[in-house]
Design an enzyme around this catalytic site. Structure first.
Site, PDB file in Angstrom:
ATOM      1  N   ASP A  43      49.604  40.814  32.525  1.00 30.30           N
ATOM      2  CA  ASP A  43      50.220  41.952  31.821  1.00 30.30           C
ATOM      3  C   ASP A  43      50.108  41.665  30.324  1.00 30.30           C
ATOM      4  O   ASP A  43      50.852  40.839  29.789  1.00 30.30           O
ATOM      5  CB  ASP A  43      51.696  42.095  32.231  1.00 30.30           C
ATOM      6  CG  ASP A  43      51.877  42.611  33.666  1.00 30.30           C
ATOM      7  OD1 ASP A  43      52.976  43.133  33.984  1.00 30.30           O
ATOM      8  OD2 ASP A  43      50.934  42.480  34.479  1.00 30.30           O
ATOM      9  N   LYS A  56      52.441  51.422  35.713  1.00 33.55           N
ATOM     10  CA  LYS A  56      53.634  50.611  35.976  1.00 33.55           C
ATOM     11  C   LYS A  56      54.700  50.905  34.935  1.00 33.55           C
ATOM     12  O   LYS A  56      54.565  50.530  33.773  1.00 33.55           O
ATOM     13  CB  LYS A  56      53.267  49.117  35.931  1.00 33.55           C
ATOM     14  CG  LYS A  56      54.473  48.176  36.082  1.00 33.55           C
ATOM     15  CD  LYS A  56      54.018  46.714  36.151  1.00 33.55           C
ATOM     16  CE  LYS A  56      55.214  45.750  36.043  1.00 33.55           C
ATOM     17  NZ  LYS A  56      54.794  44.330  36.109  1.00 33.55           N
ATOM     18  N   LYS A  95      50.835  50.152  31.558  1.00 29.62           N
ATOM     19  CA  LYS A  95      52.241  49.816  31.793  1.00 29.62           C
ATOM     20  C   LYS A  95      53.057  50.306  30.608  1.00 29.62           C
ATOM     21  O   LYS A  95      52.609  50.236  29.464  1.00 29.62           O
ATOM     22  CB  LYS A  95      52.357  48.296  31.953  1.00 29.62           C
ATOM     23  CG  LYS A  95      53.762  47.735  32.122  1.00 29.62           C
ATOM     24  CD  LYS A  95      53.689  46.231  32.442  1.00 29.62           C
ATOM     25  CE  LYS A  95      55.051  45.558  32.277  1.00 29.62           C
ATOM     26  NZ  LYS A  95      55.001  44.117  32.524  1.00 29.62           N
TER      27      LYS A  95
END
Lengths: 476, 315, 279
Positions: free
Chosen positions: B152, B251, B215
Site C-alpha cells: 500500500d 479500498k 485506496k
C-alpha cells in the site's frame, strides 16, 4: 445476480384504515346526504382500500357555508399570532404521525415508501412550519402594511402528491386568514381524510378546513360555487382552462398550477455522473407523475453517445416493484386510466419513428405498471415531445449550440420547469435567463422547498406556491 | 498479473498531455455526488441479503495495525484474529489480509503461512510520503523481500496539489516496478486532496500508472474514507475498465467502524462498479474495529440476540 | 417537626457555558433577593475569565450554528418555545405576571418563524445595469455580546431570540437584580436540542463583566440594551469601537409592542455576489 436485496417491506400495521369515510365538514366527519359512494384502490395490487363518497351539490353547499361561518366568526377573527400556533400544531402532529401518513400515501397512490417517507411527508410538515411563521408577519411580506385575506378558498388537488399538494394549498391559505374547502383527487382521498383527523387533534376551529371527496363533478361544483372567493387548482391544463373560463367576470381570484413538458438540457461539459442522476430523478421520480418532470432530455450532440450509454446503464439499476418495499425506486402507475394514456402515447412514439428502450423489468401481474422507458431519435414534432405523458417515459432530442437548446426548450405551450447541466457558471445564468420556465434547476433537479416559489409560465398556469410569493394568491 | 506497459500510456507521454487528459475528465458536482451516496445509504438490506453481505464484508477486511508501538506479539495476535475472527464459530470466514508496517512483515508472513490470507505492507515513507524517491523504493523492496503480497503506497500529494502530475505518475510506475509480483495499492489520501474533482483525477493517475487498487486514505488524516469519495473512485474504476478493459480494485480505509456502514459501501459498489467488484480481489475495507462490529451483527443474525463487546476478542 | 412537613430540594443557580452549567471560576456568588428583600438564592458571580470562556464557547459553536439550515434553526427555536410553555408555572413562580410569561413564549414563537424568512425579506436579487447575476444575501455576523435588560423574561427573550434565530451565537449578561428566570431559561435551552455554546449565560454584575465583553476582539457585535448607566454605556460603546463591533444602543423599550426587524438586521451582514451571465 450476486447481491440480491431481500424484501424489506415497511409494515402496514401503522395505518388504521376504516372501511368507509364520510366528508369532513365543520369540524366533524359526516355522511353525505345523497352522494354516490365509490372505492379507492391500491394501484399496486388493485385491492380495495376503503369506500369514500362523491360529495353532492348539497354537501358542497354545506361545506362552503361552514367555511364562510368560520371565516366570519372564528378563524377569520383570530390574530395572526394565534393562527400561527394552530399551524405549528398541525405541523407537529404531521411529524408525529409521519410514518403512518407515508405508508398510507404509498398504499393509496402507488409511490415508493422511500419517497413518501423521505420526500413527501417531511415537505408536508415543513410547509406547515414555514407558513405558520408568516401568519403574524404579513406586513413584512411586501404586499402592503395590512394585507387582508380573501375569504373562502376552493381548492382542488391532483393525485400525484396528494398530501403535499394539500399542504401547498392549505398552509398559505390558513396562514393568511382564509378558510378552505378542499377536494382531493378521486384516486387518492385517504391522506386528506387523515389530515382532517389531524385538524381535530389540533383543535382547529370547526369549518376552518373542510374536506369533500369526489371526482370531476364535485370539483366543478366547488369551483363554480357562488360562495367561494378564491379558486386554487393543480391538475391538467385542460381542466385549468375550463376553470379560468368558469370564473370569468366573477369576483373569484384564481391560481392554477398545470401541466409541463420540461426540457432537461445537458451540455458537453456537464458533470456526467451527476447529470445522469439528475435525468433519472427528473423523469423517473414518482413514476414520472410530476408536472415539472424533466420529460425532454436535450443533449448536446457531441456527448450524446457517452451520455446515453451511462443513462441506460443507470436505468438498468432501477428497481420497479412493491411500493411498500423500502428498496423500490419506481412504484405503480396511479390508475388504469393513467396507464392507458401512457401506453397510448408510448405507442404513438414508436409509430412516429422514435426508438424505445427499457431495461429488462419483472413487472407484477396485478396492479398498474410501466417499465421506465427512453425514446431516442425524437424530434420536436413528435407527440411524445409535445404532449405531457405523465409517466416514466423520457424523450431524447439533441442540439448543437446553446441558442438552439434554448429555442427547443422554449418551443412548447408549457413553461413550468427546466434543467441545465454544465460546469460553467456563467452559462447556467445566461441560459436560466432565457428559459421561459417558472423553475430552473441547474446541476440538480426536482428540488422543492417551502421557501422557494413554484409555478409556471404560459399554459403551465399562473401564480406561485411556496415562499413569500405563495402568500400573494390568498391576499386581497 | 498486470500488464508490463500501463494502459493508455500515450496519455503520460509528457507533463502537458497528462495534465490535459486529467483536466479533461468530466467534473464532479459535489452536492450531486453527496446526494447519490446518501440515497444509496438508504437501501434496506435485511435477512438473507444482510447475512450474505456481512460474510462478504468480513472476507474483504484488511485487518490493520499501523502504530509506533506495534510489536511482534501484537502482530501475531492480529494474525490469529484474521484467521479465526470468531472463536465460537468456525463457519465465520477469515479476513482478506493483515496490513502492517514493513518492519512487521516477516512476523506476519510467518504467522499467516499457508492460510491464504495475504500480507499487505504499507511502504513509501507511509503515511506522509515525504522522503526521497530512492528511500521510498528501498522501503518497498524491503517489504516485498520480507514476504509482503501487497504493497500500500502513498502518492506524492505535494506534487499533485502543485500540479506536477507527471512526477506523481512516474513515482507510482517506479514503485510498481519495485513491487515485482506483489500487488500495488495506491493511496490517494483523499482527505488532503479536498475536492472530488481531485479525487477523480488522482484515481485516474493511479490507474494509468499501473496500480492494482486505488485506496482512499492512510487512516492517519481526517477525513479518511467517506461514502461519496468512494463513490467517485468506483465511478473512476468503472470508466477505466470501459476505456481499457483493465479492472482496478478500490479500498476505502479509515473511519468505517460499523457493519451498517460497511453494508452501505457494498451497496455502493453493487450499484456503481457492479457485481464484478463484489469480491476481495476487487474491494477491501481497511479497518480494525469494523471486524468486531461485523462479528456482532453476524452473531445477532445467527442467535437472535444483540451481543456486547465482552463476546468478541480485543486483540 | 410534624411528619407531614417536607423539606424541599433547592435549585443551585450556576452559569451556562458551552451547554454545561459550571460555577464561576472565581468561586464567587451573590445573594439574590425578592422585591420585598427576602433571600431567594445565591447566584454565581461571573468573572472576566468566565467571560473569556464564554466567548470561546460561543466562537466554537458559531460555525455549526451558522451553517445549520434556516429550517433546522427554526425547528430548534420552536422546540424551545415548547419547553418554555412546559415551564410556564416556574416562571410565574418568579413573580412574573402570567400574561407576561405568555407574551414571552409567543415572542419566542414569533422569532422562530423568522428563521427561514429573514433572508427573503432582507435579501434579494438586484437588477444591475449589466449582464450580471447579482444577489444580496444576509449572513450572521458572529459572536454577539448582550447586556440583558432588567425585564427578566420578556425583555431577555426579546434580545436573545433575534440574535440566535439569525445564526449568531451569544454571550448574555443577565439582569443583576433578577437573574433567576435567566438561569431557568438556560435550563430550557439545555433541553431543547440547541447546540452547546450557541447561548452562554453569565449572572453577576454587568458593570464588572460588560467592559470585558465590549472590548473583546473576538466579539463581533454588542447589544447594550440593558445598560442603564449612561456613562457606562458610552464607555462600552467606545471600547467596542476598537474592532468596529456592530452596536445596539440602550434605549427605552416597551417589551409588549411587536418588535420590528432591526434587532435581527443589525446582527446580519449582507453579502452581495456578482456573476456574469454569458454562454
Amino acid at each position: 445476480m450476486a447481491f440480491e436485496y431481500a424484501p424489506a417491506p415497511e409494515s402496514r400495521a401503522v395505518v388504521d384504515l376504516r372501511e368507509s369515510y364520510g366528508l369532513f365538514i365543520d369540524g366533524s366527519f359526516v355522511d353525505s346526504k345523497d352522494g354516490e359512494p365509490f372505492k379507492t384502490i391500491n394501484p399496486a395490487t388493485e385491492e380495495v382500500l376503503a369506500e369514500v363518497v362523491a360529495a353532492s351539490s348539497a354537501d358542497v353547499d354545506r361545506a362552503v357555508a361552514a367555511a364562510r361561518r368560520a371565516f366570519e366568526t372564528s378563524w377569520g377573527r383570530l390574530p395572526g399570532r394565534e393562527r400561527a400556533k394552530y399551524l405549528y400544531r398541525l405541523a407537529r402532529i404531521i411529524q408525529e404521525r409521519a410514518r403512518e401518513l407515508a405508508v398510507l400515501e404509498s398504499l393509496d397512490n402507488g409511490k415508493p415508501i422511500r419517497e413518501s417517507r423521505d420526500v413527501d411527508v417531511p415537505l408536508v410538515a415543513a410547509h406547515f412550519f414555514y407558513y405558520a411563521g408568516w401568519a403574524d408577519k404579513l406586513k413584512y411580506a411586501g404586499f402592503g402594511p395590512d394585507p387582508r385575506p380573501l375569504g373562502v378558498a376552493a381548492q382542488v388537488i391532483p393525485w400525484n402528491f396528494p398530501l403535499l399538494m394539500l399542504a401547498w394549498k392549505i398552509a398559505p391559505a390558513l396562514a393568511t386568514g382564509n378558510t378552505v374547502v378542499l377536494k382531493p383527487a378521486e384516486t387518492t382521498p385517504l391522506t386528506a381524510l387523515v389530515f382532517a383527523e389531524i385538524c381535530q387533534q389540533a383543535e382547529l376551529p370547526p369549518g376552518t378546513v373542510n374536506i369533500v371527496t369526489g371526482a370531476g363533478d364535485t370539483g366543478r361544483l366547488l369551483v363554480e360555487h357562488e360562495g367561494v372567493d378564491k379558486v386554487a387548482f393543480t391538475g391538467s391544463t385542460e381542466v385549468g382552462r375550463a376553470i379560468a373560463r368558469s370564473v370569468a367576470g366573477s369576483r373569484k381570484k384564481v391560481t392554477l398550477e398545470l401541466g409541463g413538458k420540461a426540457a432537461n438540457i445537458v451540455f458537453d461539459d456537464a458533470p456526467i455522473d451527476q447529470a445522469v442522476e439528475g435525468i433519472v430523478n427528473g423523469i423517473f421520480f414518482n413514476q414520472g407523475h410530476v408536472c415539472c418532470a424533466g420529460s425532454r432530455l436535450l443533449v448536446q450532440e457531441s456527448v450524446t453517445d457517452e451520455l446515453m450509454a451511462s443513462l441506460k446503464r443507470r436505468m438498468a439499476q432501477l428497481r420497479v416493484g412493491d411500493p411498500l418495499d423500502k428498496n423500490t425506486d419506481i412504484g405503480a402507475i396511479n390508475s388504469a386510466a393513467q396507464l392507458a394514456r401512457i401506453r397510448e402515447l408510448s405507442d404513438a412514439g414508436s409509430a412516429e419513428g422514435a426508438e424505445a428502450w427499457s431495461p429488462p423489468c419483472e413487472l407484477p401481474d396485478r396492479g398498474f405498471w410501466f417499465a421506465p422507458t427512453v425514446f431516442t431519435g425524437v424530434s420536436q414534432a413528435h407527440r411524445i415531445a409535445r404532449e405531457e405523458i405523465f409517466g416514466p417515459v423520457l424523450s431524447v432530442l439533441t442540439f448543437r449550440t446553446p441558442a438552439e437548446a434554448v429555442e427547443k426548450a422554449n418551443n412548447t405551450p408549457y413553461g413550468l420547469s427546466a434543467g441545465v447541466w454544465t460546469d460553467k457558471g456563467s452559462r447556467i445564468l445566461a441560459i436560466a435567463d432565457k428559459l421561459r420556465a417558472g423553475v430552473v434547476w441547474a446541476n440538480t433537479f426536482n428540488k422543492f422547498d417551502p421557501t422557494s416559489p413554484f409555478g409556471g409560465y404560459k399554459e403551465s398556469g399562473y401564480g406561485r406556491e411556496g415562499g413569500r410569493h405563495g402568500l400573494e394568491g390568498y391576499l386581497a | 498479473m498486470t500488464a508490463t506497459v500501463p494502459p493508455l500510456a500515450e496519455v503520460a507521454s509528457s507533463a502537458s498531455t497528462l495534465r490535459a487528459f486529467l483536466h479533461g475528465l468530466p467534473g464532479v458536482d459535489q452536492v450531486g455526488a453527496d446526494q447519490r451516496a446518501a440515497m444509496l445509504g438508504t437501501r434496506s438490506i435485511k435477512t438473507t441479503s444482510k447475512q450474505w453481505a456481512l460474510d462478504l464484508a468480513i472476507r474483504m477486511v484488511d485487518l490493520t495495525t499501523l502504530e509506533g508501538a506495534d510489536t511482534p506479539g501484537k502482530v501475531r495476535a492480529l494474525c490469529a484474529k484474521a484467521r479465526r475472527p470468531d472463536p465460537t464459530d468456525a463457519t465465520c470466514p477469515p479476513a482478506a489480509a493483515v496490513c502492517v508496517y514493513p518492519s512487521m512483515v516477516a512476523t506476519a508472513a510467518d504467522a499467516l503461512r499457508g492460510t491464504g490470507i495475504h500480507v499487505a505492507s504499507v511502504a513509501t515513507a507511509f503515511p506522509s510520503g515525504q522522503a526521497p524517491l530512492d528511500v521510498k523504493l528501498a522501503d518497498t523492496r524491503a517489504a516485498v523481500k520480507a514476504g509482503a503480497d501487497e504493497i500500500d503506497m502513498v502518492i506524492n500529494r505535494g506534487a499533485f496539489l502543485s500540479g506536477r502530475y507527471l512526477e506523481v505518475y512516474e513515482e507510482i510506475v517506479a514503485v510498481k516496478e519495485a513491487c515485482g509480483d506483489a500487488h500495488l495499492k495506491v493511496i490517494l489520501e483523499t482527505g488532503e486532496l479536498a475536492t472530488y474533482d481531485n479525487v477523480r483525477r488522482a484515481s485516474w493517475l493511479g490507474m494509468l500508472a499501473g496500480g492494482d487498487f486505488i485506496k482512499t486514505s492512510t487512516g492517519k488524516v481526517q477525513p479518511a474514507a467517506t461514502l461519496p469519495v468512494t463513490l467517485v473512485m468506483l465511478e473512476a474504476v468503472r470508466d477505466f475498465k470501459a476505456a481499457t478493459g483493465v479492472a482496478v480494485g478500490v479500498k476505502p480505509a479509515g473511519g468505517i467502524r460499523t457493519a451498517k456502514d460497511a453494508i452501505k459501501y457494498l451497496v455502493t459498489v453493487n450499484e456503481t462498479a457492479g457485481e464484478e467488484w463484489l469480491s476481495p480481489d476487487r474491494f477491501r475495507f481497511g479497518a480494525s474495529t469494523l471486524l468486531n462490529d461485523l462479528l456482532m451483527q453476524r452473531a445477532k443474525m445467527a442467535t437472535g440476540r444483540y451481543w456486547g463487546p465482552d463476546y468478541v476478542t480485543l486483540d | 417537626m410534624p411528619e407531614s412537613v417536607r423539606l424541599s430540594v433547592r435549585k443551585t443557580y450556576k452559569l451556562f457555558i458551552g451547554g454545561a452549567f459550571p460555577r464561576s471560576e472565581s468561586g464567587r456568588s451573590y445573594p439574590v433577593r425578592s422585591a420585598a428583600g427576602d433571600f431567594l438564592a445565591n447566584a454565581a458571580l461571573a468573572s472576566r475569565k468566565d467571560v473569556r470562556d464564554a466567548v470561546r464557547a460561543a466562537r466554537s459553536a458559531f460555525g455549526g450554528w451558522a451553517k445549520a439550515t434556516a429550517y433546522n434553526r427554526g425547528q430548534i427555536l420552536y422546540r424551545i418555545a415548547e419547553m418554555l410553555e412546559g415551564r410556564r408555572d416556574q416562571f410565574v413562580g418568579y413573580d412574573i405576571e402570567p400574561s407576561t410569561v405568555d407574551a414571552a413564549i409567543d415572542r419566542w414563537v414569533w422569532y422562530a418563524g423568522w428563521a427561514d424568512k429573514i433572508a427573503t425579506v432582507y435579501g434579494g436579487a438586484n437588477p444591475v445595469a449589466g449582464p450580471y447575476f447579482n444577489l444580496s444575501a444576509p449572513e450572521p455576523t458572529g459572536v454577539v455580546g448582550i447586556v440583558a435588560p432588567a425585564d427578566p423574561l420578556l425583555g431577555l427573550v426579546s434580545v436573545l431570540a433575534p440574535a440566535i434565530v439569525t445564526g449568531n451565537t451569544t454571550v448574555v449578561l443577565a439582569s443583576e437584580q433578577n437573574p433567576l428566570p435567566a438561569i431557568t431559561l438556560a435550563e430550557v435551552l439545555a433541553t431543547s436540542d440547541l447546540p452547546g455554546g450557541v447561548v452562554n449565560l453569565l449572572t453577576g454584575r454587568a458593570a464588572e463583566t460588560a467592559p470585558w465583553l465590549a472590548s473583546h476582539l473576538d466579539v463581533n457585535a454588542i447589544d447594550l440594551t440593558g445598560v442603564s448607566d449612561p456613562e457606562l454605556a458610552v464607555s462600552l460603546e467606545e471600547a467596542a469601537a476598537e474592532n468596529l463591533k456592530r452596536v445596539l444602543r440602550p434605549g427605552p423599550a416597551d417589551w409588549t409592542a411587536e418588535p420590528g426587524i432591526e434587532r435581527m438586521t443589525t446582527l446580519l451582514e449582507t453579502k452581495t455576489v456578482w456573476h456574469p451571465k454569458g454562454v
